[in-house]
Design an enzyme around this catalytic site. Sequence first.
Site, PDB file in Angstrom:
ATOM      1  CD  GLU A   1      -3.470  -6.193   2.606  1.00 56.66           C
ATOM      2  OE1 GLU A   1      -4.232  -5.324   3.098  1.00 56.66           O
ATOM      3  OE2 GLU A   1      -2.319  -6.182   3.118  1.00 56.66           O
TER       4      GLU A   1
ATOM      5  CD  GLU B   1      -3.711  -0.624   1.661  1.00 60.60           C
ATOM      6  OE1 GLU B   1      -3.740   0.261   2.859  1.00 60.60           O
ATOM      7  OE2 GLU B   1      -4.163  -1.994   1.360  1.00 60.60           O
TER       8      GLU B   1
HETATM    9  O1  AHR Z   1      -5.557  -5.952   6.243  1.00 57.63           O
HETATM   10  C1  AHR Z   1      -5.221  -4.890   7.251  1.00 57.63           C
HETATM   11  C2  AHR Z   1      -4.635  -4.325   6.842  1.00 57.63           C
HETATM   12  O2  AHR Z   1      -5.467  -3.154   5.331  1.00 57.63           O
HETATM   13  C3  AHR Z   1      -3.215  -4.022   6.066  1.00 57.63           C
HETATM   14  O3  AHR Z   1      -2.445  -3.701   7.074  1.00 57.63           O
HETATM   15  C4  AHR Z   1      -3.106  -3.169   5.290  1.00 57.63           C
HETATM   16  O4  AHR Z   1      -2.147  -3.746   4.093  1.00 57.63           O
HETATM   17  C5  AHR Z   1      -4.632  -2.563   4.525  1.00 57.63           C
HETATM   18  O5  AHR Z   1      -4.941  -1.525   4.757  1.00 57.63           O
END
Ligand code: AHR
Length: 514
Positions: A318, A195
């Site tokens: 994710e 991110e």
């Molecule tokens: O999964 C939780 C968080 O969500 C992670 O650390 C981040 O990459 C995302 O914003």
Amino acid sequence: MKKPFLLLFAVLCLQTVSAQKEAVTIAIKNDASAPTINKNIYGHFAEHLGHCIYGGFFVGDTSKIPNTNGVRNDIVQALKDLKIPNLRWPGGCFADTYHWKDGIGPKEQRPTIVNQWWGGVTEDNSFGTHDFLNMCELLGAEPYLSGNVGSGTVQELADWVQYANFGGKSPMSDLRRKNGRTEPWKVKYWGIGNEAWGCGGNMTADYYADEYKKFATFMSDWGNTGGITRIASGANSSDYNWTEVLMKNIPLSMLGGVGVHHYAVINWEKKGSDVDFTEKEYFLTMQSALKMEELVTKHAAVMDKYDPEKKVAMIVDEWGGWYDVQKGTNPGFLYQQNTMRDAVLAGATLNIFNNHADRVRMANLAQCVNVLQAVILTDKAKMITTPTYHVMKMYSVHQDAKLLPVDFKSPLYTFDGKSIPAVSASVSKDQKGLVHISLVNVDAVNKNKIEIDVKDLGVKNFTGSIITSSKLQDYNSFENPNKIVPVAFKGFENKKGKLEITLPPYSVLVLEGK
Ligand code: AHR
């Protein structure tokens, strides 16, 4: 328009909708050019966050809970049963604060780290590179290491690759041997930051593309891994410009994969309860989850422009449902229960990934244990598996199977004047010739009838297994761990090669044809 015409129009519209509700016909195409569904689509994610690692996977080797080098045996077994193909670690946001050299060597000498993103807790670095990579070996899963770009250096990440992968004599491989590991682990998947547009450094896409190239240049594959896959920190949901800038500026030879992150969330300010939710909240969660179809399609279209041969993988590293933390738990630990809503969300999302297997070649559900849409929850010595776990296990039959593309027009699930597709499907044929049809009914109220012509698939006899429950809000608890488990499904008939299926509301079904 005059009123009688309006009425007629409304009746006709209703008839179309109800006619579709009568039975949706799913056509399965036996297309030789269709891709194989990469098993890595069924991957997981473990961050130093709440009780995912500490108090989750890792209890330490002095714990009374049965463990192997501190990693819980029951979790290892459950994930092996799931055929976990890969595991991403150590973050997430945590990755861009993590200095891997703090997590090697004698545990009592390791420095501490304060987890600035998740609860401000102090960690002792007792779970580090050896612990994680050895755990992946126990699991039979490919490790996916997320490198620190935000607060790390090029040298630090290059050293990590050498430490993990180099078989010859070098400063880092000597250090690895000194710490007890002779053979390199040969880690294939390497994330370059996480991110980068947010917690990974608040960078612009252009700036990150340059950073990426700098880091990637010095990450050698050390000649013994068959080539490492460098993965760029990808877009936040629908930020197509991010993907465009990366694809335009990074030579394809330096780019193994481009990430995408998307969480199913109602509203980031007010996410709603994990278990005590209304149908409206369910609808909104599913609307957000099903957006994955559009996201994957549009990011893929951008990638196609620069990479028509589809060399670069889209990696949804994710995804999952995100709700308010469970009452009484640390807000920084992101602990939530997992209901039938999550089972439906998982089934529908995995169908999307399967159907886009030409480009989506890895995905990582967030997160594996005790965090967000977990497949495993623990409470001291107790461990339970969630409805999402069962969906992942049922769907594991698609891993490395040949996709059989589907064509159908879904009936709609309408709530409060808004509609989303009610039925989701994906089909594959595995190396033994078994055909698997996974179907999800997203509709919280209505069953859906489905017809599928299976005459040309080379299989005759079907059996099914389904996940559903009496309430959408049902979940597995430590007191009642098997409330939601797959059961044999009898709600279908095979009428001379035409399957007629009645799919109950909010259910996930996998049919197997042999
Ligand atoms: O999964 C939780 C968080 O969500 C992670 O650390 C981040 O990459 C995302 O914003």
